[in-house]
Structure formats: structure tokens, C-alpha cells
Design a protein around this motif. Structure first.
Motif, short mmCIF file in Angstrom:
data_model
loop_
_atom_site.label_atom_id
_atom_site.label_comp_id
_atom_site.label_asym_id
_atom_site.label_seq_id
_atom_site.Cartn_x
_atom_site.Cartn_y
_atom_site.Cartn_z
N GLY A 123 22.02 64.83 22.45
CA GLY A 123 20.73 64.34 22.59
C GLY A 123 19.89 64.90 21.66
O GLY A 123 20.59 65.77 20.69
N HIS A 124 18.78 64.72 21.75
CA HIS A 124 17.55 65.23 20.85
C HIS A 124 17.82 66.98 20.97
O HIS A 124 17.35 67.67 19.88
CB HIS A 124 16.31 64.87 21.00
N ALA A 125 17.82 67.49 22.16
CA ALA A 125 18.12 69.02 22.03
C ALA A 125 19.01 69.59 21.35
O ALA A 125 18.85 70.42 20.46
CB ALA A 125 18.13 69.29 23.61
N GLN A 126 20.15 69.01 21.34
CA GLN A 126 21.25 69.52 20.37
C GLN A 126 20.95 69.14 18.96
O GLN A 126 21.07 70.13 18.16
CB GLN A 126 22.41 68.73 20.95
N LYS A 127 20.29 68.06 18.54
CA LYS A 127 20.18 67.73 17.28
C LYS A 127 19.01 68.60 16.61
O LYS A 127 19.02 69.15 15.71
CB LYS A 127 19.37 66.00 17.24
N ALA A 128 18.00 68.97 17.77
CA ALA A 128 17.20 70.06 17.22
C ALA A 128 17.44 71.39 16.83
O ALA A 128 17.27 71.95 15.66
CB ALA A 128 15.97 70.28 18.34
N ALA A 129 18.54 71.81 17.48
CA ALA A 129 19.41 73.20 17.05
C ALA A 129 19.90 72.87 15.69
O ALA A 129 19.96 73.79 15.16
CB ALA A 129 20.10 73.55 18.33
N GLN A 130 20.56 71.63 15.70
CA GLN A 130 21.38 71.28 14.55
C GLN A 130 20.44 71.58 13.21
O GLN A 130 20.75 71.80 12.42
CB GLN A 130 22.08 70.33 14.55
N ALA A 131 19.18 71.10 13.53
CA ALA A 131 18.17 70.98 12.27
C ALA A 131 18.06 72.54 11.82
O ALA A 131 17.84 72.50 10.55
CB ALA A 131 17.09 70.18 12.75
N VAL A 132 17.80 73.31 12.65
CA VAL A 132 17.69 74.75 12.27
C VAL A 132 18.69 75.32 11.64
O VAL A 132 18.35 75.76 10.30
CB VAL A 132 17.44 75.47 13.68
N LEU A 133 19.93 75.07 11.75
CA LEU A 133 21.11 75.49 11.27
C LEU A 133 21.08 74.80 9.99
O LEU A 133 21.53 75.52 9.05
CB LEU A 133 22.40 75.38 12.15
N ASP A 134 20.91 73.54 9.65
CA ASP A 134 21.25 72.92 8.47
C ASP A 134 20.39 73.32 7.63
O ASP A 134 20.29 73.07 6.26
CB ASP A 134 20.76 71.28 8.91
N ASN A 135 18.90 73.84 8.01
CA ASN A 135 17.90 74.22 6.81
C ASN A 135 17.64 75.75 6.76
O ASN A 135 16.87 75.99 6.02
CB ASN A 135 16.82 73.72 7.62
N LEU A 136 18.67 76.56 7.22
CA LEU A 136 18.77 77.77 7.01
C LEU A 136 18.78 78.28 5.78
O LEU A 136 19.73 77.75 4.93
CB LEU A 136 19.58 78.43 7.78
N PRO A 137 18.11 78.85 4.89
CA PRO A 137 18.18 79.22 3.69
C PRO A 137 19.50 79.96 3.13
O PRO A 137 19.87 80.81 3.92
CB PRO A 137 17.07 80.24 3.40
N ILE A 138 19.96 79.63 2.07
CA ILE A 138 21.26 80.25 1.46
C ILE A 138 20.95 81.55 0.78
O ILE A 138 21.51 82.54 0.93
CB ILE A 138 22.28 79.25 1.07
N SER A 139 20.20 81.11 -0.32
CA SER A 139 19.93 82.14 -1.19
C SER A 139 18.49 83.06 -0.83
O SER A 139 18.00 84.07 -1.32
CB SER A 139 19.77 81.65 -2.57
#
Length: 464
Positions: free
Chosen positions: A239-255
Motif C-alpha cells: 500500500g501507500h505506506a510501502q510506496k512512500a518509503a520507496q519514494a524516499v529511496l528512489d529520490n536519494l541523490p547519487i552525486s
């Protein structure tokens, strides 16, 4: 850190003098958002400073978020199991003392519920960027994928209308803080993306109060479907709780600096702690005070509208109503004269007979919510003798059946769809996004736009 190319939740609220109150900003951002971005920015910056002073329970590192969500879900479900066991053993409702209390809660949280999901609006323009996929999908699901019976704002509007709570009296500025924050994030997503992601992370967790609210509304005969819907879609697995955590990880800066990004996520997460929360709304109910508020409000328009034939404790009704702040004395006089019999069946009180029923002399003076307040105030302890404690079960459904649309409504929808389909692809998505704004996504045009947008994404709207 990632940015957007196009910008598109307890405490007493005391706004600084240099910025508008949350209720004013809330209305401004719904009506003319582009003209109030400076005020929104100032408000959001002040809220984030306040949020930074709150203790934060997020884990130290982003990669620990999924375990943190699972642990939180276990704590919530275990606490809810304990609640249910206590209720089975005869414990009273934990939240709502009576039906009027439940309706008061619905009214108090309405400013937040009426912009449900709004903070995610600002990421729609980035729907083709994989990093924002979970956020965009969450927004579409908040909008019911364009199906009116699944659109969260439509559902809440129906709930308010059912109990005549859409005009239930003025609320304080504090009641609008959460909604104003959501709208500010929606229109300043480009500047506050990490904070938006953090706010989303906090808002989409499943709280214990949501489970108990759903259970007790059902007991009191108030349709719990809006709240039940959030119980299911905010789950920690898919659900949305898991998606919210995934959004944090997806948008972590690489550089860039991931630590700075995550600290901003934490500040956004703590925005959920500001303003009047659901628990504040529940705990803030005072039946006596609410009855007085309603009667004082009625007195403003009812003065000099009664005949002088009847006198109560030496005063006419007009004289009682002409003096602000005398509601308590007036009610006491009605009790003394036998017009009101407290802690008994309200139908035995002459006052109730005047206001309730199609042939009542004062029929239509009080709304459904106001009648419930007066009923529960008169009934008092009578409403809860052992023989009356069996709950009035409400079978959860998808609210009322979807209305049958008249021909001209169908024609308008068809004309709008035909007009939209003539637009070039880039212009089409831009126009659809405009119609999916917090102020219009729940309208027929907004619902159609949401369905078309979901198809553009390659995921036909199917609701939940």
C-alpha cells in the motif's frame, strides 16, 4: 538532489503576524494558487522551522525505512487487537462518547480531508520520470483513478452532506494547518521536494486512531467507508505506506549529499505533527459547549422572531435570545419549567417536540448535526442504559449509489472528452493536470481528466 522541472498533523496554532492565517491561505491556494505562492512559501518555511523542533522517530538511515514501517505496523495492529479484546470484555468506546461526538469529529477534520492527497499534485508533471512513479500512482489512487465512488474528496463530501456538516460553523485557523501545508507543498513542489516526500512518508503510515475511528463510527451508524478505504490502501506491504518509503529511496541523490536530502525528508515528515490532529479533534469535544455554540449562533438570526405570548422565568423568548452569553441560563430555565427533561428519552421533552418532526413548529431550524447535538445533550445518561447499548451496526458500503446522470451531463462530458482528445499529446497532459488540481479533481471534469491521465500513463483507471 532531484528537482521538478515545472512546479505545478495536537497543537494550538498561532501564526506570525507577517503571514496569513492558515485558514485564509488554505482558501487562497484553492481559489488562486499562483497569486499566493509567496505567502505559501513563507508559511511553509515557518512550519518547517517549527517542525524541526519536534522529536523525530524516523530511523537514522533511509535503507532502514522498510523495517521501520513493518515494526510500526506490528505495533499498531497489536494495539488494535488489545483494543478489540477490551471492547469484547465490555469496555466503552475509546473515542466517541455519542453520535454527536462522532459528527463533531467529522466536521473538525473536514479541512484536511477535503484536500486529501493534495501535497502530491506538484509531482504530476514528472509522471514520465521513474523516480516519481510511486508518488504519481499514490495521487491517482487518492483521486480514485477518476471513479467518483473511489475519489477520496468525493467520498468525504458525501459524508458531510449526509449529516449536514458542510455548514456546521466556523472552525479555528488551527483546523486548517494540515490542509494549508498540503496545498503549499502541492504548489511549491519544485522547491520543497524532499520535504514533500517526507510529509508523504508520515501521512501514509497506518495510525491506530484510524482503525479505532473506523470501528466506532460503524457502531454509531455513521458510514465508515472513507476511513476503511484508508485502512486498506495504507498497508505496509503493497500500500501507500510501502510506496512512500520507496519514494524516499528512489529520490536519494547519487552525486549530491544524501544526508542533507534525508534531513530535509525528516523535517517534512514532522510537518504531520503540526496543527490540530485527529486526536486533538476527538479530545476537544465538549457537548455542553457545542450545544451553547449552536444556540448562540441561532440566536443571532432568531432574535425578535418569536411571539411574546410565552414567558419562561419571567422573560419572553425574544428577551432571552437578545442577550449574548445567556444560553446556559436559558437552558436551565427551560429545564426548571419542564420544557426539557435531561437524562430521559428526548421525545418526552416539550422542547424536542418543537424542533423535531415534519409537523414540529420549528421544523428545519436545526440541521441534522445540530439535532444530534441537542438529542444527545438531552438524553445524557439515558442513551446508555444496558438495554440500549447494542450498537446500531452500519454495513460498510461505497456510500450512496452513484447518481444517474441527466442527458445534458452526459453531453457535457462527451463534449469535454472530444475537446481534450483533439489536443496534441503535450498539451493534452498539461490540460489534464490542470483539471486534476486539488480544487477541481473531484468535479465531473476532474474525474474525467483523471481517467484519461491514467490511460496516458498506460494504466487504465480501475479505482481500488
Amino acid at each position: 538532489m532531484p528537482t521538478l522541472s515545472t512546479p505545478i498533523r495536537q497543537h494550538t496554532y498561532s501564526p506570525p503576524t507577517e503571514q496569513p492565517a492558515a485558514n485564509a491561505l488554505y482558501q487562497n491556494l484553492l481559489q488562486q494558487p499562483q497569486e499566493h505562492l509567496a505567502s505559501a512559501r513563507q508559511f511553509l518555511q515557518a512550519q518547517l522551522r517549527q517542525a524541526s523542533l519536534q522529536p523525530c522517530d524516523l530511523p537514522d538511515a533511509p535503507h532502514q525505512l522498510n523495517e521501520w514501517i513493518r515494526a510500526g505496523s506490528v505495533r499498531t495492529t497489536c494495539a488494535y487487537r488489545d483494543y478489540l479484546n477490551a471492547r469484547k470484555q465490555g469496555q466503552p468506546r475509546r473515542f466517541f462518547t455519542n453520535r454527536a461526538h462522532a459528527l463533531y469529529f467529522l466536521r473538525s477534520v473536514a479541512p484536511t480531508k477535503m484536500v486529501d492527497g493534495a501535497w502530491l499534485y506538484g509531482v504530476l508533471s514528472q509522471w514520465q520520470d521513474w523516480r516519481f512513479h510511486t508518488l504519481v500512482r499514490t495521487y491517482l489512487e487518492e483521486l480514485g483513478d477518476g471513479e467518483s465512488l473511489q475519489n477520496h474528496v468525493v467520498l468525504y463530501k458525501q459524508l458531510l452532506n449526509t449529516h449536514e456538516l458542510d455548514n456546521a460553523g466556523a472552525l479555528s485557523a488551527g483546523h486548517y494547518v494540515q490542509g494549508a501545508q498540503q496545498l503549499a507543498l502541492a504548489y511549491l513542489a519544485n522547491e520543497f521536494l524532499p520535504e514533500l516526500i517526507g510529509y508523504n512518508l508520515g501521512y501514509e503510515q497506518l495510525p491506530l486512531h484510524l482503525l479505532i475511528t473506523t470501528y466506532e463510527l460503524n457502531e454509531l451508524g455513521v458510514d465508515p467507508y472513507y476511513f476503511q478505504l484508508h485502512v486498506t490502501i495504507d498497508n505496509a506491504d503493497t500500500g501507500h505506506a510501502q510506496k512512500a518509503a520507496q519514494a524516499v529511496l528512489d529520490n536519494l541523490p547519487i552525486s549530491g549529499d544524501a544526508d542533507v536530502f534525508y534531513q530535509r525528508v525528516k523535517r517534512g515528515y514532522m510537518l504531520n505533527e503540526l496543527g490540530i490532529s485527529s486526536m486533538d479533534a476527538i479530545e476537544g469535544f465538549d457537548l455542553e459547549a457545542e450545544v451553547h455554540r449552536v444556540l448562540e449562533q441561532k440566536a443571532l438570526v432568531a432574535r425578535n422572531m418569536h411571539s411574546d405570548f410565552c414567558r419562561i422565568e419571567g422573560r419572553t423568548v425574544n428577551e432571552w435570545l437578545s442577550q449574548p452569553g445567556r444560553t446556559g441560563d436559558f437552558l436551565a430555565a427551560l429545564e426548571k419549567r419542564g420544557w426539557i427533561h435531561r437524562d430521559t428519552d428526548p421525545t418526552e421533552s416539550r422542547f424536542w417536540q418543537l424542533i423535531q418532526g415534519n409537523r414540529a413548529p420549528m421544523f428545519g431550524v436545526f440541521s441534522a448535526y445540530e439535532l444530534q447535538l441537542l438529542h444527545d445533550w438531552i438524553a445524557g445518561e439515558w442513551s446508555a442504559p444496558h438495554s440500549q447499548r447494542q450498537p446500531r451496526r452500519y454495513v460498510a458500503s461505497k456510500m450512496a449509489a452513484e447518481p444517474v446522470d441527466p442527458d445534458n451531463f452526459d453531453a457535457d462530458q462527451a463534449a469535454l472528452e472530444q475537446q481534450l482528445r483533439k489536443l496534441p499529446a503535450c498539451d493534452l497532459t498539461e490540460e489534464l493536470i490542470k483539471l486534476m488540481s486539488p480544487s477541481s479533481h473531484f468535479t465531473p471534469a476532474g474525474l474525467l481528466a483523471t481517467r484519461l491521465f491514467a490511460r496516458v500513463m498506460g494504466q487504465p483507471g480501475t479505482g481500488h
